[in-house]
Write an enzyme that holds these catalytic residues in place. Structure first.
Site: not given
Ligand code: NAD
Ligand code: UGA
Length: 484
Positions: A36, A114, A118, A186, A245, A301, A363
């Site tokens: 991923g 990966v 939802t 993460e 998480k 998320c 966002f």
């Molecule tokens: P993303 O969609 O940006 O990346 C996921 C990647 O996985 C894609 O590039 C996809 O092609 C790849 N993938 C899917 N199935 C695969 C497979 N079978 N083999 C190889 N590659 C495959 O997603 P993301 O934002 O990096 O999020 C990944 C996970 O981390 C999610 O569960 C999310 O909830 C979590 N997370 C995201 C954030 C964030 O800020 N985006 C922060 C914390 C946790």
């Molecule tokens: C959030 C969490 O902050 C991370 O800790 C977590 O790892 C991540 O989700 C995840 O699991 O994906 P992220 O969604 O990247 O991170 O960004 P945030 O800074 O949390 O903002 C989320 C949304 O809330 C944004 O639309 C932001 O504008 C909004 N927000 C944030 C508000 O409207 N008010 C605030 O005070 C803070």
């Protein structure tokens, strides 16, 4: 058996290999594979590679285009500080590849990072997490690996007890290999990913409480210990780690919905939401962060993880718990709707054919990510009322905007939407400006110039409370913030 917790890990800098040694169990770490290459996999592995020069890290993905971008000068993810780190380690001990099986075979540790969106179909549609990608990874690992010891790390956000399914898939499909499944969620936020990764509040690692499980946990600890102090590395059982998480995101989202609910009350009572947030947040038990009223939270998320928490609570027979957390999502949906309505009502209850400048589509600031952005919902509501939108975002490409809005080109024209590269062009001849993302550059705009080129009365809807509303009013704008 000696107590594994008491083992001292050999962390001598010059060691070529890192050993976490127990009499019976040890893991030699030379290679890490991350499945991923997304917003999490790319930045996280870049930082791990930078801090562990003796470990080779390979990030793999089924998406060849994404891998090509990671290997190019224009990375697929915009994050302050990311380019420098990737450039410093790429092709040294950080590699991006589509050769998934090869990387799995070579790896001592496999992070699964990966997407877990939802579910859109079948049981739990619209609420449960879709674990098909995670399961596919487990099946692929099992089909490739038939000997040796490997640690599988859940980096993706998953429902509590997912490790159980991963273990079952691995056990049923791999012949001779030994796997330890760990959870290492993460917590980085987009826009501050590198700072969050380099200086995390905590690292959470969950594993089995067996000696093998503890040894595997300590192995992951040793990777993070290269730059994170031990007191910030929490080790728990698997289920606590998986659940924490979801709960962390739920608590953060809850604070935003709480302050957004109060923003509506402020508008009805002449209180100012930023002043209320300041006063409330000064209580050290509450704290000042995540109390910024807005057009509603977005991102890939918060909503997904809340929905998942609601679904899990129902699944475990706890409807009151489910209802409690569901309210956080409902309040967010209401805030987004309310903001669109506010624009329409202020523009004399009709936006038909009126040009509205949308400043900001991501966002949040400092990211090019538009997933679940509040801007999508507000733009759709305005388009429904047949407004003409001119959208500007410093980091989001036109194509991405069009895709997010689900629009299709009609003989080269997009009904109701144009995406432009300049905020002044967006606002030219517009009736209103709506600020939907808190980009710093919007604060420095020449609002007199914007005003001079707009239809009168000219409106500003500051959906992020970014601007000095009184200054805007002095220029002549009809200006509205949130909760004031
Ligand atoms: P993303 O969609 O940006 O990346 C996921 C990647 O996985 C894609 O590039 C996809 O092609 C790849 N993938 C899917 N199935 C695969 C497979 N079978 N083999 C190889 N590659 C495959 O997603 P993301 O934002 O990096 O999020 C990944 C996970 O981390 C999610 O569960 C999310 O909830 C979590 N997370 C995201 C954030 C964030 O800020 N985006 C922060 C914390 C946790
Ligand atoms: C959030 C969490 O902050 C991370 O800790 C977590 O790892 C991540 O989700 C995840 O699991 O994906 P992220 O969604 O990247 O991170 O960004 P945030 O800074 O949390 O903002 C989320 C949304 O809330 C944004 O639309 C932001 O504008 C909004 N927000 C944030 C508000 O409207 N008010 C605030 O005070 C803070």
């Amino acid at each position: 058996m000696r107590d594994l917790d008491s083992f001292e890990q050999n962390s001598h800098q010059d060691l070529k290999f890192l050993f976490v040694v127990d009499i019976n169990y040890f893991y030699k770490i030379m290679n890490i594979c991350c499945i991923g290459a997304g917003y999490v996999g790319g930045p996280t592995m870049a930082v791990i590679a930078k801090k562990n020069p003796s470990i080779e890290v390979t990030v793999v993905d089924i998406n060849a285009e994404r891998i090509a971008q990671w290997n190019s000068d224009v990375l697929p993810v915009f994050e302050p500080g990311l380019d420098e780190i990737v450039k410093s380690v790429r092709d040294k001990n950080l590699f991006f590849s589509t050769k998934i099986d090869e990387a799995i075979l070579k790896a001592d540790i496999i992070f699964v990072s990966v997407n877990t969106p939802t579910k859109t179909y079948g049981v739990g549609a619209g609420r449960a997490a879709d674990l098909k990608f995670v399961e596919l990874c487990a099946r692929r690992i099992a089909s490739v690996v038939d000997q040796g010891k490997k640690i599988i790390v859940e980096k993706s956000t998953i429902p509590v007890r997912t490790a159980e399914s991963i273990k079952a898939v691995l056990a049923a499909n791999s012949s001779g290999a030994e796997f330890q499944v760990l959870s290492n969620p993460e917590f980085l936020a987009e826009g501050t990913a590198i700072a969050d990764l380099e200086n995390p509040d905590r690292i959470l690692i969950g594993g089995d409480t067996t000696p093998e499980g503890k040894a595997a946990v300590e192995t992951i600890v040793s990777i993070y210990e290269k730059w994170v102090s031990r007191d910030r590395i929490l080790t728990t059982n698997l289920w606590s780690s998986e659940l924490s998480k979801l709960v962390a995101n739920a608590f953060l989202a809850q604070r935003i919905s709480s302050i957004n609910s109060i923003s509506a009350l402020c508008e009805a009572t002449e209180a100012e939401v930023d002043e209320v947030a300041l006063a409330v947040g000064r209580d050290s038990r509450i704290g000042p962060k995540f109390l910024k009223a807005s057009v509603g939270f977005g991102g890939s998320c918060f909503q997904k993880d809340l929905l998942n928490l609601v679904y899990l609570s129902e699944h475990f027979g706890l409807p009151e718990v489910a209802e409690y957390w569901d309210q956080v999502i409902k309040m967010n949906d209401w805030q987004k709707k309310r903001y669109g309505q506010k624009i329409i009502q202020s523009l004399f209850n009709t936006v038909f054919d009126k040009k509205i400048a949308i400043l900001g589509f991501a966002f949040k600031k400092d990211t090019n990510d538009t997933r679940e952005s509040a801007a999508i919902y507000i733009c759709k509501d305005l388009l429904e009322e047949q407004a003409q939108l001119s959208i500007y975002d410093p980091k989001v490409e036109g194509e991405q905007v069009i895709e997010a809005l689900g629009l299709q080109e009609d003989e080269g024209n997009l009904l109701g939407v144009s995406v432009v590269n300049d905020p002044y062009e967006a606002a030219k001849d517009a009736h209103a400006i709506a600020i939907l993302t808190e980009w710093d550059e919007f604060k420095a705009l020449d609002f007199q110039r914007l005003y001079d080129n707009m239809v009168k009365p000219a409106f500003v809807f500051d959906g992020r409370n970014l601007l000095d509303i009184n200054r805007l009013r002095k220029i002549g704008f009809e200006a509205y913030g949130i909760g004031k």
